[in-house]
Design a protein around this motif. Sequence first.
Motif, PDB file in Angstrom:
ATOM      1  N   THR A 238      13.099   0.559  -4.687  1.00  0.00           N
ATOM      2  CA  THR A 238      11.537   0.348  -5.883  1.00  0.00           C
ATOM      3  C   THR A 238      12.501   1.235  -6.702  1.00  0.00           C
ATOM      4  OG1 THR A 238      10.707   2.465  -4.143  1.00  0.00           O
ATOM      5  CG2 THR A 238       9.776  -0.235  -3.850  1.00  0.00           C
ATOM      6  N   GLY A 239      13.493   2.177  -6.272  1.00  0.00           N
ATOM      7  CA  GLY A 239      14.117   2.804  -7.052  1.00  0.00           C
ATOM      8  C   GLY A 239      13.654   4.123  -7.259  1.00  0.00           C
TER       9      GLY A 239
ATOM     10  N   ARG B 262       4.045   5.545  -4.784  1.00  0.00           N
ATOM     11  CA  ARG B 262       3.867   6.557  -6.933  1.00  0.00           C
ATOM     12  C   ARG B 262       3.322   7.638  -7.062  1.00  0.00           C
ATOM     13  NH1 ARG B 262       7.051   2.276  -9.402  1.00  0.00           N
ATOM     14  NH2 ARG B 262       7.467   0.144  -8.189  1.00  0.00           N
ATOM     15  N   LYS B 263       2.233   7.028  -6.634  1.00  0.00           N
ATOM     16  CA  LYS B 263       0.814   8.018  -7.110  1.00  0.00           C
ATOM     17  C   LYS B 263       1.532   9.232  -5.917  1.00  0.00           C
ATOM     18  CE  LYS B 263      -2.944   5.905  -5.895  1.00  0.00           C
ATOM     19  NZ  LYS B 263      -4.095   5.531  -4.577  1.00  0.00           N
TER      20      LYS B 263
ATOM     21  N   GLU C  49       2.604  15.734  -6.351  1.00  0.00           N
ATOM     22  CA  GLU C  49       3.717  16.690  -5.512  1.00  0.00           C
ATOM     23  C   GLU C  49       2.951  16.754  -4.193  1.00  0.00           C
ATOM     24  OE1 GLU C  49       3.265  20.321  -8.348  1.00  0.00           O
ATOM     25  OE2 GLU C  49       3.782  18.968 -10.028  1.00  0.00           O
ATOM     26  N   GLU C  50       3.523  15.797  -3.156  1.00  0.00           N
ATOM     27  CA  GLU C  50       2.923  15.435  -2.371  1.00  0.00           C
ATOM     28  C   GLU C  50       3.978  15.409  -1.162  1.00  0.00           C
ATOM     29  OE1 GLU C  50      -0.876  12.478  -2.199  1.00  0.00           O
ATOM     30  OE2 GLU C  50       0.926  11.899  -1.495  1.00  0.00           O
ATOM     31  N   PHE C  51       5.474  15.819  -2.234  1.00  0.00           N
ATOM     32  CA  PHE C  51       6.523  15.916  -0.861  1.00  0.00           C
ATOM     33  C   PHE C  51       6.790  17.858  -0.520  1.00  0.00           C
ATOM     34  CE2 PHE C  51       6.830  12.170  -2.603  1.00  0.00           C
ATOM     35  CZ  PHE C  51       7.571  11.349  -2.045  1.00  0.00           C
ATOM     36  N   VAL C  52       7.142  17.612   0.002  1.00  0.00           N
ATOM     37  CA  VAL C  52       7.899  18.781   0.452  1.00  0.00           C
ATOM     38  C   VAL C  52       9.227  19.048   1.512  1.00  0.00           C
ATOM     39  CG1 VAL C  52       5.589  20.349   0.752  1.00  0.00           C
ATOM     40  CG2 VAL C  52       7.309  18.741   2.862  1.00  0.00           C
ATOM     41  N   VAL C  53       9.922  19.970   1.605  1.00  0.00           N
ATOM     42  CA  VAL C  53      11.584  19.608   1.559  1.00  0.00           C
ATOM     43  C   VAL C  53      11.451  21.300   2.998  1.00  0.00           C
ATOM     44  CG1 VAL C  53      14.179  20.379   1.412  1.00  0.00           C
ATOM     45  CG2 VAL C  53      12.099  19.454  -0.656  1.00  0.00           C
ATOM     46  N   HIS C  54      11.673  20.403   3.945  1.00  0.00           N
ATOM     47  CA  HIS C  54      11.853  21.870   5.526  1.00  0.00           C
ATOM     48  C   HIS C  54      13.140  21.716   5.806  1.00  0.00           C
ATOM     49  CE1 HIS C  54       8.051  20.441   7.577  1.00  0.00           C
ATOM     50  NE2 HIS C  54       8.364  20.671   6.187  1.00  0.00           N
TER      51      HIS C  54
ATOM     52  N   GLN D 194       0.575  -0.964   0.277  1.00  0.00           N
ATOM     53  CA  GLN D 194       0.486   0.305  -0.198  1.00  0.00           C
ATOM     54  C   GLN D 194       0.531   0.844  -0.371  1.00  0.00           C
ATOM     55  OE1 GLN D 194      -3.770   0.151   0.327  1.00  0.00           O
ATOM     56  NE2 GLN D 194      -2.681   1.727  -0.553  1.00  0.00           N
ATOM     57  N   LEU D 195       2.188   1.168   0.948  1.00  0.00           N
ATOM     58  CA  LEU D 195       2.494   2.690   0.961  1.00  0.00           C
ATOM     59  C   LEU D 195       3.454   2.800  -0.588  1.00  0.00           C
ATOM     60  CD1 LEU D 195       3.857   4.378   3.500  1.00  0.00           C
ATOM     61  CD2 LEU D 195       5.809   2.846   3.853  1.00  0.00           C
ATOM     62  N   GLU D 196       3.676   1.697  -1.032  1.00  0.00           N
ATOM     63  CA  GLU D 196       4.726   1.798  -2.357  1.00  0.00           C
ATOM     64  C   GLU D 196       3.690   2.291  -2.971  1.00  0.00           C
ATOM     65  OE1 GLU D 196       6.638  -2.093  -3.992  1.00  0.00           O
ATOM     66  OE2 GLU D 196       6.581  -1.354  -6.054  1.00  0.00           O
TER      67      GLU D 196
END
Length: 281
Positions: free
Chosen positions: A83-84, A31-32, A37-42, A25-27
């Motif tokens: 997973t690359g 991918r989604k 664009e759910e990543f942000v940088v702190h 599920q996490l994998e």
Amino acid sequence: AKTLGKGQYHLFDPTMHAAAVQALQLENDLRKAIHQEEFVVHYQPIISLSTGKITGFEALVRWQHPSRGTVSPALFIPLAEETGLINSIGKLVLSLACHQIQEWYQKKLIDESIFMSVNISARQFAQLDIVEQIDQIVAETQINPQCLKLEITESAFINNAQSAKAILQALRQRQIQLSIDDFGTGYSSLSYLHNFPVDTLKVDRSFVSKLDGTLESLGLIPAIKKIAETMKMSVVAEGIETEKQLAQLRELNCEFGQGYFFAKPLPKKEATELIVASPKW
Ligand code: C2E
Ligand code: CA
Ligand code: CA
Ligand code: CA
């Protein structure tokens, strides 16, 4: 279930089954997340221990999952490596971090002595086009390459020393800096330090958190400092949480420090406010 062999029994172990489903599920979510664009940088400040001022930042990725909330990189980075998917995530982090430092520079909030340190995983580092990816982002953001620092763990050298050397020389030509992350926690020999153009050793938090003011608690830190001095490298101590730990590292003339004592990794807006406040520790 009695007629099944031991291995098969394990296959139907409900707790193991749940864990496997969860990982899958996490994998899928991961991918989604790249597309959505759910990543942000702190950004966590790195302090010059002699001046007490901010000298750089480390970019640390955060995953803002729509239902799970913020997922810790400790949870998803290993899976992303397996997973690359780390290649796409890493490229995104590098791009966001370079854009951020350029924005601060253009707004005249920082000068070119402030660096941005970005984690590059071993798998990401092994990509044939890693130097081209970096070149592209540097060209696109127009940052001074001297402001960019890459944090690599020893494992990035060990499996592929020959290509690692070529990549590091290419980075050196561009005046991009290099840090060895989690230094001293691996099992490698030190000989690679002679062959690779390394600027900084990062002392892992596991060493710093032991510091309690006593001489014994210093453990390997003086030895790491000595290696760095001999090789003309600087040292960043990570995970500084107390005044006492800071004092002990200052006494050793450790150049740089990072940790909750100064600031946690901060979202873009708070990191900008911190720069404007220009604190001195
Ligand atoms: P790291 O590279 O060793 O990063 C330092 C970790 O220590 C960060 O955890 C940081 O938030 C945490 N830290 C800093 N100061 C303190 C302190 O005083 N106390 C405590 N308890 N923790 C402190 P974070 O952000 O959860 O990241 C964990 C690991 O995930 C990183 O360890 C790094 O290996 C990996 N990681 C994070 N972002 C990225 C990324 O963009 N790319 C790659 N490849 N790996 C990343
Ligand atoms: Ca790091
Ligand atoms: Ca690490
Ligand atoms: Ca570490």
